[in-house]
Design a protein around this motif. Structure first.
Motif, mmCIF file in Angstrom:
data_model
loop_
_atom_site.group_PDB
_atom_site.id
_atom_site.type_symbol
_atom_site.label_atom_id
_atom_site.label_comp_id
_atom_site.label_asym_id
_atom_site.label_seq_id
_atom_site.Cartn_x
_atom_site.Cartn_y
_atom_site.Cartn_z
ATOM 1 N N ILE A 1 0.823 -1.202 0.000
ATOM 2 C CA ILE A 1 0.000 0.000 0.000
ATOM 3 C C ILE A 1 0.860 1.256 0.000
ATOM 4 O O ILE A 1 0.514 2.268 -0.605
ATOM 5 C CB ILE A 1 -0.959 -0.016 1.200
ATOM 6 C CG1 ILE A 1 -1.899 1.184 1.141
ATOM 7 C CG2 ILE A 1 -0.215 -0.035 2.512
ATOM 8 C CD1 ILE A 1 -3.004 1.117 2.157
ATOM 9 N N HIS B 1 -12.394 -3.792 3.456
ATOM 10 C CA HIS B 1 -11.442 -3.222 2.508
ATOM 11 C C HIS B 1 -11.958 -3.174 1.078
ATOM 12 O O HIS B 1 -11.282 -2.633 0.199
ATOM 13 C CB HIS B 1 -10.148 -4.029 2.544
ATOM 14 C CG HIS B 1 -10.334 -5.486 2.210
ATOM 15 N ND1 HIS B 1 -11.266 -6.275 2.846
ATOM 16 C CD2 HIS B 1 -9.718 -6.298 1.309
ATOM 17 C CE1 HIS B 1 -11.207 -7.508 2.351
ATOM 18 N NE2 HIS B 1 -10.289 -7.542 1.418
ATOM 19 N N PHE C 1 -7.986 -0.327 -0.145
ATOM 20 C CA PHE C 1 -6.537 -0.227 -0.054
ATOM 21 C C PHE C 1 -5.871 -0.244 -1.422
ATOM 22 O O PHE C 1 -4.968 0.531 -1.688
ATOM 23 C CB PHE C 1 -5.980 -1.391 0.781
ATOM 24 C CG PHE C 1 -6.231 -1.261 2.253
ATOM 25 C CD1 PHE C 1 -5.194 -0.972 3.121
ATOM 26 C CD2 PHE C 1 -7.499 -1.429 2.782
ATOM 27 C CE1 PHE C 1 -5.420 -0.851 4.483
ATOM 28 C CE2 PHE C 1 -7.734 -1.316 4.141
ATOM 29 C CZ PHE C 1 -6.689 -1.021 4.995
#
Length: 429
Positions: A101, A319, A340
Motif C-alpha cells: 500500500i 477493505h 486499499f
C-alpha cells in the motif's frame, strides 16, 4: 473485530427486517459419464483468491474428476482421494510483499506497475523451480491432463502448461478482468467506459471528455470471477464465462460459543470489522475504530460468513474485496468500505452509487470521519433496504453459479477446447 453497544448510534435501530427469497439450486451429483484429470494452477498467496479455487476444485472432485492443484494455501486433507496438492506456500515469503500500500501511495502508476510485474515474475519463477512442479513437465514425465485451469493473474506465462500437456487452457480470474486480460482474450477494450475496475474513474455515471482521454492513454499504455450486480455491464465474447459467489456457504459456519454469546448479548446490534488476511491497517484507523466503544471482541481469525449471517449485525467495515462483498450481499449487510489497492476502490465507489455502502479514504479519514459515517449508515434505513434489493437482484437467476462453472469446464473438455468460441482475430494480430 466485532464492535457492539456503540453509544447513541444504534438506538434508532429498532425495526426488524424480514426477507424471503426462493432459490432453485443445481444439485451436483457424485457420478459423471466420464472422469477427467484436471490440473489447476492457483498461485496467488491470498486466502480470498484461494477460497474460490477450493470451492471450484472440490465441486469438480465431487463430480468424479481427479484434481492436481498447484496452490499456495493447501488444505492438506488426506481423506480426499484422487486430489493432489503441490505446495508452493513459499510464495508468501518470496513473491509478493502484501504491504504494498505504501508503494501505491508514494508512487505513480508506472512505478506501481513495475513493482507488480516484478513481483509476478518472481512468483512465476518460484513456481517453475518448485521440484514437484518440475516433475510434472520434465521430458520423461508421463503426466497427462484433459484440461489446465490457470489463475489469470499468473498468465500468460503459465499457459505454456497447456502446450506441454496438449490440453486446452481455461483462465480463471478471482477478480473482474483487467485490461490486459481483456486484450489477451480478444474482448473489446473500452477506454471510454467505466466497466473495467482499473480505470482511473470511480463514478458510475460516465466520463467527461478529459477523463476518456486519460483513460484511453492508460489503457493502451497498459497493453473472471465477475458479478453482474457489482459492476457495470460490458460486452464480452462467448468464450468469457462469468461466475460469482461460489465460495459462499449455503449453511453458514457455526460460531465459537464465546463469540456467539458476545454477539447474542449485543442488545443494539454490532458492527463487524475485517480487512482480510493480506493487509495490516494503520494504527490510526485501529485506534479510531476501537475508541468508538469499549465493548470489542478481537481475534486473528474469525468465521466471517457466520458473523455476517448473525441476525444482530448492523454493518460491515471492510477493505472492498470481491469475495467479502459477495458475502455481504448474500447476507444483506450494509457496508463501510476503506479500500486499499487494486480493484477495491472501484468496487466501493460503485457500491456507494447503489446506496448500499459508505466510502472512506484510507489516507485522509479521521476518527471523526469514521464516527460520522457509522452514524449515518446505521440511522438511515435506506442502506439496508437497498442491500435487500441488491441481494434479491443477485439471486434472481435461472441457475446456480457453481453448477454453471462446472458445466463449462466439462464442456471445454468434451469439445477439446471449444476453439470455435474464440475470436480468431487474436490469431491474426
Amino acid at each position: 473485530m466485532v464492535v457492539r453497544g456503540i453509544p447513541e448510534i444504534v438506538q434508532t435501530i429498532r425495526r426488524i427486517y424480514y426477507t424471503c427469497s426462493l432459490a432453485i439450486y443445481y444439485v451436483l451429483g457424485t457420478s459423471v459419464t466420464e472422469s477427467w484429470r484436471i490440473l489447476v494452477v492457483a498461485p496467488t498467496p491470498s486466502f480470498s483468491h484461494q477460497i474460490v479455487f477450493r470451492s471450484l476444485c472440490r465441486a469438480l472432485h465431487k463430480r468424479g474428476h481427479e484434481i492436481v492443484t498447484i496452490t499456495s494455501i493447501p488444505m492438506r486433507n488426506s481423506s480426499l482421494l484422487n486430489y493432489t496438492e503441490i505446495d508452493i506456500s513459499s510464495l508468501y515469503q518470496k513473491a509478493v510483499d502484501w504491504q504494498m500500500i505504501r508503494t501505491w501511495q508514494n508512487s505513480n502508476q508506472l512505478t506501481f506497475k513495475r513493482y507488480i510485474c516484478k513481483s509476478l515474475n518472481i512468483m512465476i519463477e518460484e513456481i517453475f523451480k518448485n521440484p514437484d512442479v518440475r516433475m510434472l513437465y520434465t521430458n520423461d514425465s508421463n503426466e497427462s491432463f484433459d484440461v489446465v485451469m490457470v489463475e489469470m493473474i499468473a498468465s500468460p506465462a503459465m499457459n505454456i502448461l497447456g502446450y506441454v500437456f496438449n490440453a486446452p487452457v481455461i483462465g480463471v480470474s478471482t477478480l473482474e478482468l483487467h485490461y490486459h486480460h481483456q486484450y489477451i482474450i480478444g474482448n473489446p477494450l473500452l477506454p471510454s467506459h467505466v466497466s473495467t475496475w482499473d480505470t482511473s474513474v470511480t463514478n458510475s455515471d460516465g466520463m467527461s471528455f478529459w477523463q476518456k482521454t486519460q483513460n484511453f492513454l492508460y489503457v493502451w499504455f497498459s497493453v473472471y470471477e465477475w458479478n453482474a450486480v457489482l459492476t457495470s455491464a460490458r460486452p464480452d465474447l462467448p468464450n468469457v464465462i462469468y461466475f460469482d459467489s461460489i465460495h459462499v456457504e449455503q449453511t453458514p459456519p457455526i460460531l465459537p460459543q464465546n463469540l456467539k454469546m458476545f454477539l447474542d448479548d449485543a442488545t443494539d446490534g454490532f458492527i463487524y470489522v475485517s480487512f482480510g488476511g493480506n493487509i495490516d491497517i494503520t494504527d490510526e484507523i485501529k485506534r479510531s475504530l476501537v475508541e468508538l466503544t469499549s465493548n470489542v471482541f478481537t481475534a486473528e481469525w474469525l468465521p466471517q460468513q457466520g458473523i455476517l449471517a448473525h441476525p444482530k449485525i448492523r454493518a460491515f467495515v471492510y477493505h472492498g474485496g470481491l469475495q467479502s462483498t459477495e458475502e455481504a450481499v448474500h447476507y444483506a449487510v450494509p457496508l463501510i468500505g476503506i479500500p486499499f489497492q487494486f480493484d477495491q476502490n472501484y468496487r466501493v465507489c460503485y457500491l456507494t452509487s447503489l446506496g448500499v455502502a459508505k466510502h472512506l479514504d484510507i489516507f485522509t479519514c479521521s476518527k471523526e470521519d469514521i464516527d460520522n459515517v457509522i452514524r449515518d449508515l446505521l440511522s438511515d434505513m435506506r442502506y439496508k433496504d437497498n442491500m435487500l434489493k441488491l441481494r434479491a437482484r443477485a439471486n434472481d437467476r435461472p441457475y446456480d453459479s457453481l453448477g454453471k462453472a462446472i458445466w463449462w469446464v466439462e464442456f471445454v473438455i468434451r469439445h477439446k477446447g471449444a476453439a470455435y468460441l474464440r475470436f480468431n482475430g487474436n490469431d491474426e494480430s
